[in-house]
Structure formats: structure tokens, C-alpha cells
Design an enzyme around this catalytic site. Structure first.
Site, PDB file in Angstrom:
ATOM      1  N   ASP A  45      -1.641  -3.189   1.789  1.00 49.87           N
ATOM      2  CA  ASP A  45      -0.644  -4.261   1.890  1.00 49.87           C
ATOM      3  C   ASP A  45       0.218  -4.288   0.616  1.00 49.87           C
ATOM      4  O   ASP A  45       1.188  -5.039   0.544  1.00 49.87           O
ATOM      5  CB  ASP A  45      -1.291  -5.617   2.184  1.00 49.87           C
ATOM      6  CG  ASP A  45      -2.202  -6.111   1.083  1.00 49.87           C
ATOM      7  OD1 ASP A  45      -2.515  -5.330   0.153  1.00 49.87           O
ATOM      8  OD2 ASP A  45      -2.617  -7.290   1.153  1.00 49.87           O
ATOM      9  N   SER A  46      -0.116  -3.410  -0.354  1.00 47.29           N
ATOM     10  CA  SER A  46       0.794  -3.151  -1.471  1.00 47.29           C
ATOM     11  C   SER A  46       2.155  -2.679  -0.967  1.00 47.29           C
ATOM     12  O   SER A  46       3.136  -2.704  -1.716  1.00 47.29           O
ATOM     13  CB  SER A  46       0.189  -2.120  -2.422  1.00 47.29           C
ATOM     14  OG  SER A  46      -0.271  -0.985  -1.702  1.00 47.29           O
ATOM     15  N   ASP A  84      -4.956  -1.837   5.728  1.00 40.03           N
ATOM     16  CA  ASP A  84      -5.225  -3.123   5.073  1.00 40.03           C
ATOM     17  C   ASP A  84      -4.878  -4.260   6.030  1.00 40.03           C
ATOM     18  O   ASP A  84      -3.779  -4.286   6.593  1.00 40.03           O
ATOM     19  CB  ASP A  84      -4.304  -3.262   3.846  1.00 40.03           C
ATOM     20  CG  ASP A  84      -5.059  -3.526   2.559  1.00 40.03           C
ATOM     21  OD1 ASP A  84      -6.274  -3.783   2.596  1.00 40.03           O
ATOM     22  OD2 ASP A  84      -4.398  -3.473   1.499  1.00 40.03           O
ATOM     23  N   LYS A 114      -9.417  -2.608   5.993  1.00 39.96           N
ATOM     24  CA  LYS A 114      -9.886  -3.195   4.740  1.00 39.96           C
ATOM     25  C   LYS A 114      -9.507  -4.665   4.725  1.00 39.96           C
ATOM     26  O   LYS A 114      -8.435  -5.044   5.209  1.00 39.96           O
ATOM     27  CB  LYS A 114      -9.258  -2.479   3.540  1.00 39.96           C
ATOM     28  CG  LYS A 114      -9.709  -3.061   2.176  1.00 39.96           C
ATOM     29  CD  LYS A 114      -9.369  -2.152   1.010  1.00 39.96           C
ATOM     30  CE  LYS A 114      -7.947  -2.255   0.513  1.00 39.96           C
ATOM     31  NZ  LYS A 114      -7.544  -3.622   0.123  1.00 39.96           N
ATOM     32  N   GLU A 116     -10.050  -8.448   2.111  1.00 46.02           N
ATOM     33  CA  GLU A 116     -10.394  -8.939   0.774  1.00 46.02           C
ATOM     34  C   GLU A 116     -11.363 -10.103   0.852  1.00 46.02           C
ATOM     35  O   GLU A 116     -11.244 -10.961   1.731  1.00 46.02           O
ATOM     36  CB  GLU A 116      -9.110  -9.394   0.038  1.00 46.02           C
ATOM     37  CG  GLU A 116      -8.123  -8.268  -0.210  1.00 46.02           C
ATOM     38  CD  GLU A 116      -6.900  -8.706  -1.017  1.00 46.02           C
ATOM     39  OE1 GLU A 116      -6.837  -9.887  -1.452  1.00 46.02           O
ATOM     40  OE2 GLU A 116      -6.007  -7.862  -1.209  1.00 46.02           O
ATOM     41  N   GLU A 182     -11.536  -3.943  -7.887  1.00 44.82           N
ATOM     42  CA  GLU A 182     -10.235  -3.893  -8.567  1.00 44.82           C
ATOM     43  C   GLU A 182     -10.263  -4.749  -9.831  1.00 44.82           C
ATOM     44  O   GLU A 182     -10.614  -5.944  -9.783  1.00 44.82           O
ATOM     45  CB  GLU A 182      -9.123  -4.382  -7.616  1.00 44.82           C
ATOM     46  CG  GLU A 182      -7.731  -4.388  -8.265  1.00 44.82           C
ATOM     47  CD  GLU A 182      -6.592  -4.455  -7.274  1.00 44.82           C
ATOM     48  OE1 GLU A 182      -6.824  -4.368  -6.055  1.00 44.82           O
ATOM     49  OE2 GLU A 182      -5.436  -4.589  -7.740  1.00 44.82           O
TER      50      GLU A 182
END
Ligand code: KIV
Ligand code: NA
Length: 264
Positions: A45-46, A84, A114, A116, A182
Site C-alpha cells: 500500500d506504499s 497489501d 498482508k 497490519e 518494520e
């Protein structure tokens, strides 16, 4: 050859083999990274920042990321492609997470997702894994929570390190196949890596993790002010700046196109 699977990644950890992961957001870069032997490509999602120009990862949506994911799958033939789940596409409930992950797998061909967070997303991880969706977890500096952190800063120092370790063990127990760490202290990442059977993937987490990931534009020197944890392996900003200025000059002087670029 066939695609890399999550079993291959588990076997690599048993053999003590480290592996590289990169982000990718389009077919051309996916093809280059795949041909170079990168076993896992993350459609991060970057993309919110490096593709869409947002200030954080928060604004990007499933609809924004689906076509990028499909392109990365089409551009690669060996890599495991991880999508993501963006902010707001899984936090509400396990049902919402299943809906979003199902779109990435059915509409874009992703092989895993993925998400978070720690204990607060365990129901989502369990639901996804029992539905057949491999889940990569992500702890430490989780950028979708930048507003609760009050900025991009190292996570897991002191007491917070014990919490992170507990989250990591719970995520493994819930069925996650790997864990991104991270921006955490190297000694914490080392302890988490030693405590888990699943591979850890570090970004700003020191040298002890089982794998390392970078955002490809950071590694290639396209990011103006990269974080301390980034190593620049190329200066694509310089290469592209030179090339575009040379093209512009030759258009202005008439040197391009030359006879060899011209049909008669
Ligand atoms: O979105 C992303 O690029 C990521 C990696 C940096 C792990 O989540
Ligand atoms: Na991300």
C-alpha cells in the site's frame, strides 16, 4: 518453473537461508525483479505514496491496488505475489477481510495478502487462513497507524518490545505464514526471529531477520529523502534526469530523430 510457495519460504528458514523481497506495482518492474530471482513481490500500500502521490498510505483503496496487483502477477512467473490489504479494508471484521482478500485473489490473482497489526487482527488472520488465504503479518512501525503513533518513529523499545513479541507469537499461532518487522530495534527483531518458526522479514529491523524487504524506488535512488534503513543500490534519479535532459536538448536542436530513427 513453478511459482514460489509459502512452503518454500518455511523450508528456507529451516535451512537457515535468507531471502530478499521487493515491492512492485507494475508489470515491467515485476518482470525484472522476477527474472533476477526475487522470490516474493509485495504490492504494497506504499503505492499510495510512490505511485499515487499521497502523503501517507491511508488514502489508497482496494480498487486502487487491484489493477497494480494484476499487473505484477502478469509480469512475473516465479515469484509469490503478496497483496497489501489497504487501510479500512479489513479492520472492521473478519467478513470484511475475507471480502477484500477474495477480490485480490480472484480479480487480480494474488497468492497471499498482508495486513497490519497484532492481537486486534487475530480474528481476521484466523478467518483468512481457514478460508485458504495465506497471510503475511506486519508489526512495529505499521504505517496505517501513523496517526496513533504521532509520526514515523522506531517502535518496540522497552516495554513495547514485550507486547510486540506477544503479538508475534499470537500471529504465528493464528496461522500467519510470515511476519514483517518494520523499524524496530535489531535485538528485538533478533529475539522475535529466534522465537518463531515462520520467517521474519525485516525493514529497518537489523540483520538477524530471515528476509529483508525494501520499497524498490528507495533501493534504486528514486526517493528524495530515504530513511536511515534504506541502502541505495543505484541512482535512477540521476540516470533518468540525464536521459530526459538529453532527449529534450536533442528535440530542441533537431538532433533527434536522426536518419536511423526515420522511415523512408
Ligand atoms: O507497503 C509496503 O511497501 C510495505 C513494505 C515496506 C513492508 O508494507
Ligand atoms: Na504496506
Amino acid at each position: 518453473g513453478r511459482r514460489v510457495t509459502i512452503r518454500d519460504l518455511a523450508a528456507a528458514k529451516e535451512r537457515g537461508e535468507r531471502w530478499p523481497m521487493l515491492t512492485a506495482y507494475d508489470a515491467m518492474t515485476a518482470r525484472i525483479f522476477d527474472a533476477a530471482g526475487i522470490p516474493v513481490l509485495l504490492v504494497g500500500d506504499s503505492a499510495a505514496m510512490v505511485v499515487y502521490g499521497h502523503e501517507s498510505t491511508l488514502p489508497v483503496t482496494v480498487d486502487d491496488l487491484l489493477p497494480l496487483t494484476a499487473a505484477v502477477v502478469r509480469g512475473s512467473s516465479r515469484a509469490l505475489v503478496v497483496a497489501d490489504l489497504p487501510f479500512g479494508s479489513y479492520q472492521a471484521s473478519p467478513a470484511q477481510a475475507l471480502e477484500s482478500a477474495g477480490r485480490f485473489m480472484k480479480e487480480a490473482g494474488a497468492h497471499a495478502v498482508k495486513l497490519e497489526g497484532g492481537r486486534r487482527v487475530l480474528p481476521q488472520v484466523e478467518a483468512l487462513v481457514s478460508a485458504g488465504v495465506p497471510v503475511m503479518a506486519h508489526l512495529g512501525l505499521t504505517p496505517q497507524s501513523v496517526n496513533t503513533f504521532g509520526g514515523y518513529r522506531v517502535q518496540g523499545r522497552g516495554q513495547a518490545g514485550d507486547e510486540l513479541m506477544a503479538d508475534a507469537k499470537d500471529l504465528e499461532r493464528a496461522g500467519a505464514f510470515s511476519l514483517v518487522l518494520e523499524c524496530v530495534p535489531a535485538d528485538l527483531a533478533q529475539r522475535v526471529t529466534a522465537s518463531l518458526a515462520i520467517p521474519t522479514i525485516g525493514i529497518g529491523a537489523g540483520a538477524a531477520t530471515d528476509a529483508q524487504v525494501l520499497v524498490w524506488q528507495d533501493l534504486m535512488g528514486l526517493t528524495p529523502r530515504p530513511a536511515r534503513f534504506v541502502k541505495q543500490y543505484a541512482d535512477l534519479t540521476g540516470v533518468m534526469d540525464q536521459a530526459v535532459r538529453a532527449f529534450a536538448d536533442e528535440v530542441r536542436t533537431g538532433a533527434f530523430p536522426a536518419p536511423e530513427h526515420t522511415y523512408t
